[in-house]
Design a protein around this motif. Structure first.
Motif, short mmCIF file in Angstrom:
data_model
loop_
_atom_site.label_atom_id
_atom_site.label_comp_id
_atom_site.label_asym_id
_atom_site.label_seq_id
_atom_site.Cartn_x
_atom_site.Cartn_y
_atom_site.Cartn_z
N MET A 1 0.85 -1.19 0.00
CA MET A 1 0.00 0.00 0.00
C MET A 1 0.88 1.24 0.00
O MET A 1 1.87 1.31 0.73
N ALA A 2 0.53 2.22 -0.85
CA ALA A 2 1.31 3.44 -0.94
C ALA A 2 1.19 4.24 0.36
O ALA A 2 0.12 4.29 0.99
N ARG A 3 2.28 4.87 0.75
CA ARG A 3 2.29 5.70 1.95
C ARG A 3 1.47 6.96 1.73
O ARG A 3 1.55 7.60 0.68
N GLU A 4 0.66 7.32 2.72
CA GLU A 4 -0.11 8.55 2.62
C GLU A 4 0.82 9.75 2.67
O GLU A 4 1.69 9.85 3.54
N GLN A 5 0.67 10.65 1.71
CA GLN A 5 1.50 11.85 1.69
C GLN A 5 0.92 12.92 2.59
O GLN A 5 -0.30 13.03 2.75
N ARG A 6 1.80 13.73 3.16
CA ARG A 6 1.37 14.78 4.07
C ARG A 6 1.74 16.14 3.51
O ARG A 6 2.86 16.35 3.02
N ALA A 7 0.79 17.08 3.58
CA ALA A 7 1.03 18.46 3.19
C ALA A 7 0.72 19.37 4.37
O ALA A 7 -0.26 19.17 5.08
N VAL A 8 1.58 20.35 4.56
CA VAL A 8 1.35 21.38 5.57
C VAL A 8 1.21 22.71 4.85
O VAL A 8 2.09 23.09 4.07
N VAL A 9 0.11 23.39 5.09
CA VAL A 9 -0.16 24.69 4.47
C VAL A 9 0.00 25.76 5.54
O VAL A 9 -0.70 25.74 6.56
N ILE A 10 0.92 26.68 5.32
CA ILE A 10 1.14 27.78 6.26
C ILE A 10 0.36 28.98 5.75
O ILE A 10 0.73 29.61 4.77
N GLY A 11 -0.74 29.28 6.43
CA GLY A 11 -1.62 30.38 6.03
C GLY A 11 -3.00 29.87 5.66
O GLY A 11 -3.13 29.04 4.76
N GLY A 12 -4.01 30.36 6.36
CA GLY A 12 -5.37 29.89 6.16
C GLY A 12 -6.25 30.88 5.43
O GLY A 12 -7.46 30.95 5.70
N GLY A 13 -5.67 31.62 4.49
CA GLY A 13 -6.46 32.51 3.66
C GLY A 13 -7.08 31.76 2.49
O GLY A 13 -7.09 30.52 2.44
N ILE A 14 -7.57 32.50 1.52
CA ILE A 14 -8.28 31.89 0.40
C ILE A 14 -7.36 30.98 -0.41
O ILE A 14 -7.72 29.85 -0.76
N GLY A 15 -6.15 31.44 -0.71
CA GLY A 15 -5.22 30.60 -1.46
C GLY A 15 -4.81 29.36 -0.71
O GLY A 15 -4.78 28.25 -1.26
N LEU A 33 -2.10 25.60 8.99
CA LEU A 33 -1.67 26.34 10.17
C LEU A 33 -1.90 27.83 9.94
O LEU A 33 -1.28 28.44 9.06
N GLU A 34 -2.81 28.42 10.70
CA GLU A 34 -3.16 29.83 10.55
C GLU A 34 -2.77 30.58 11.82
O GLU A 34 -3.16 30.21 12.93
N ARG A 35 -2.01 31.65 11.66
CA ARG A 35 -1.51 32.41 12.80
C ARG A 35 -2.64 33.08 13.58
O ARG A 35 -2.60 33.17 14.82
N ALA A 36 -3.64 33.59 12.88
CA ALA A 36 -4.75 34.30 13.54
C ALA A 36 -5.59 33.34 14.37
O ALA A 36 -5.55 32.13 14.19
N ARG A 37 -6.38 33.90 15.26
CA ARG A 37 -7.22 33.09 16.13
C ARG A 37 -8.47 32.58 15.44
O ARG A 37 -9.20 31.74 15.98
N ARG A 123 -5.75 24.40 12.03
CA ARG A 123 -5.36 24.84 13.36
C ARG A 123 -5.21 26.35 13.35
O ARG A 123 -4.40 26.90 12.59
N THR A 124 -5.98 27.05 14.15
CA THR A 124 -5.85 28.49 14.28
C THR A 124 -4.97 28.82 15.48
O THR A 124 -4.65 27.95 16.30
N ALA A 125 -4.58 30.10 15.56
CA ALA A 125 -3.64 30.53 16.60
C ALA A 125 -2.40 29.64 16.59
O ALA A 125 -1.84 29.30 17.63
N ALA A 126 -1.98 29.28 15.38
CA ALA A 126 -0.87 28.34 15.22
C ALA A 126 0.23 29.00 14.38
O ALA A 126 0.28 28.85 13.16
N ALA A 127 1.08 29.75 15.05
CA ALA A 127 2.22 30.36 14.35
C ALA A 127 3.15 29.26 13.88
O ALA A 127 3.40 28.28 14.60
N ALA A 128 3.68 29.40 12.68
CA ALA A 128 4.53 28.36 12.11
C ALA A 128 5.70 28.99 11.37
O ALA A 128 5.56 30.05 10.76
N THR A 129 6.83 28.34 11.44
CA THR A 129 8.01 28.76 10.69
C THR A 129 8.57 27.57 9.94
O THR A 129 8.46 26.42 10.38
N LEU A 130 9.18 27.85 8.81
CA LEU A 130 9.81 26.81 8.02
C LEU A 130 11.18 26.51 8.59
O LEU A 130 12.08 27.36 8.56
N ALA A 131 11.35 25.31 9.10
CA ALA A 131 12.63 24.93 9.71
C ALA A 131 13.59 24.35 8.68
O ALA A 131 14.81 24.55 8.78
#
Length: 398
Positions: A1-15, A33-37, A123-131
């Protein structure tokens, strides 16, 4: 079975939400992950052109948006005294570009997009940085207050002052001030009857547009120093600048409360990025190609980005190749239009208005030509749902 791929989106606006929905349809496990509450944006509407609506068809929400939104196009361009420079026809827009131009509240669109995601994806109120942007054989890593997330794909949708962009391209100069500031308001205006319009003055513009739910969306722009704010409140500033303009401008201003008025300076990326990706990270929307709002295409291009990114998720170089030339061309056209509609020079305004009137009299097709190559764009993949995409099947907004 193929491994499920994971995507992380930084920013919860329209795009970001469109990208999340499109990637979810591709089988990704998506975290936004959206920085705003809250995902709920402040009071403003968004105009969606046929190009963005066709992109939204790909994720199965285009028809719902067409049903909820007000058709635009029956109105036109005016002078501050009220004289019509150009009249528009919604039907002519739809026939030329294969679909309508519609208007709805941004919060409505955000809710529709968020509903396409599984519970717990956002997830709101979730500040994120690219490590770590990752590389072939190594996942990307995103740092949050709750720990790090690994991802096969990270989407940087964190806006014009994107921290993700700064991490990927630290040598890029970033956004510049466009020379003007904007105000926006969404308010009820019972009993008001008027045609949608945008009005061009000297170094100032105003637009008034009815929404389908009975409210009115109005926006204004004016040349101003960066960072300038009203000495009292922004409603008072609008009254000083636009209070003597034609109906319905005074009525909108009379109905608005000071707390209803939003003001933001306009910035754009004057220098295009060298690419929209690096490693396992892709940028979209304002993070990739912020532009002045003069064509109404900022959000539309972000929606396009999102579905094209999902299509090319296995080859981010192909995503850059598909999007960078197009968005650069649209952004440059938006800058040119800003110079035209925001000119402060009396002689230039007279010439501008004369030319626009002549173009309009020559026929709507000639006037609409400015959106050729923009509004007629089609996504690289077929839609999942679209019952009203063809002109003959469209229903007018009452």
């Amino acid at each position: 079975m193929a491994r499920e791929q994971r995507a992380v989106v930084i920013g919860g606006g329209i795009g970001g939400l469109t990208a999340a929905a499109a990637l979810h349809l591709r089988g990704f496990r998506v975290t936004v992950l959206e920085r705003a509450r809250s995902l709920r944006p402040a009071g403003a509407a968004i105009s969606l052109a046929p190009n963005a609506l066709r992109a939204l068809d790909v994720i199965g929400v285009g028809d719902r948006i067409r049903d909820l939104a007000a058709w635009q196009g029956d109105g036109g361009l005016r002078t501050p005294r009220g004289r019509w420079l150009a009249r528009a026809d919604a039907r002519a827009v739809a026939e030329r570009f294969g679909g309508p131009l519609v208007l709805l509240h941004r919060a409505t669109l955000v809710d529709i997009l968020a509903d396409r995601l599984p519970p717990g994806s956002v997830r709101t109120a979730a500040a994120a940085t690219l490590a770590d942007p990752g590389a072939p054989g190594r996942p990307a890593r995103v740092r949050t207050p709750d720990g790090e997330l690994e991802a096969d794909l990270v989407v940087g949708a964190d806006g014009i002052h994107s921290a993700v962009r700064g991490t990927l391209f630290p040598g890029h100069p970033g956004p510049v001030y466009s020379g003007f500031t904007t105000w926006r308001v969404v308010i009820p205006l019972p009993g008001a009857r008027f045609a949608s319009h945008e009005t061009w003055g000297r170094g100032r513009i105003w637009g008034s547009h009815p929404l389908k739910d009975g409210r009115v969306y109005a926006y204004a722009a004016a040349l101003a120093p960066a960072g300038e704010r009203a000495p009292d409140d922004e409603k008072a500033e609008l009254l000083r600048r636009f209070g003597d303009w034609h109906h319905p401008v005074p009525a909108v201003l009379a109905a608005a409360r000071p707390e209803d008025v939003l003001r933001h300076d306009v910035h754009h990326l004057a220098e295009p990025l060298p690419a929209f990706h690096h490693g396992r990270v892709a940028l979209l929307g304002d993070a990739a190609h912020a532009m002045p709002p003069t064509l109404g295409q900022g959000g539309n291009q972000a929606v396009e980005d999102a579905v094209v990114l999902a299509h090319h998720h296995e080859d981010l170089a192909a995503y850059t190749a598909a999007r960078l030339p197009r968005t650069t061309a649209v952004a440059r056209r938006a800058v040119r239009v800003a110079r035209l509609d925001m000119t402060p020079h009396r002689a230039a305004v007279a010439v501008r208005d004369t030319v626009i009137t002549a173009l309009s009299k020559a026929g709507p097709a000639l006037f609409l030509r400015g959106f050729d190559g923009i509004a007629d764009w089609r996504p690289p993949q077929p839609p999942y749902a679209a019952q009203h995409t063809q002109v003959g099947n469209q229903r007018r907004t009452p």
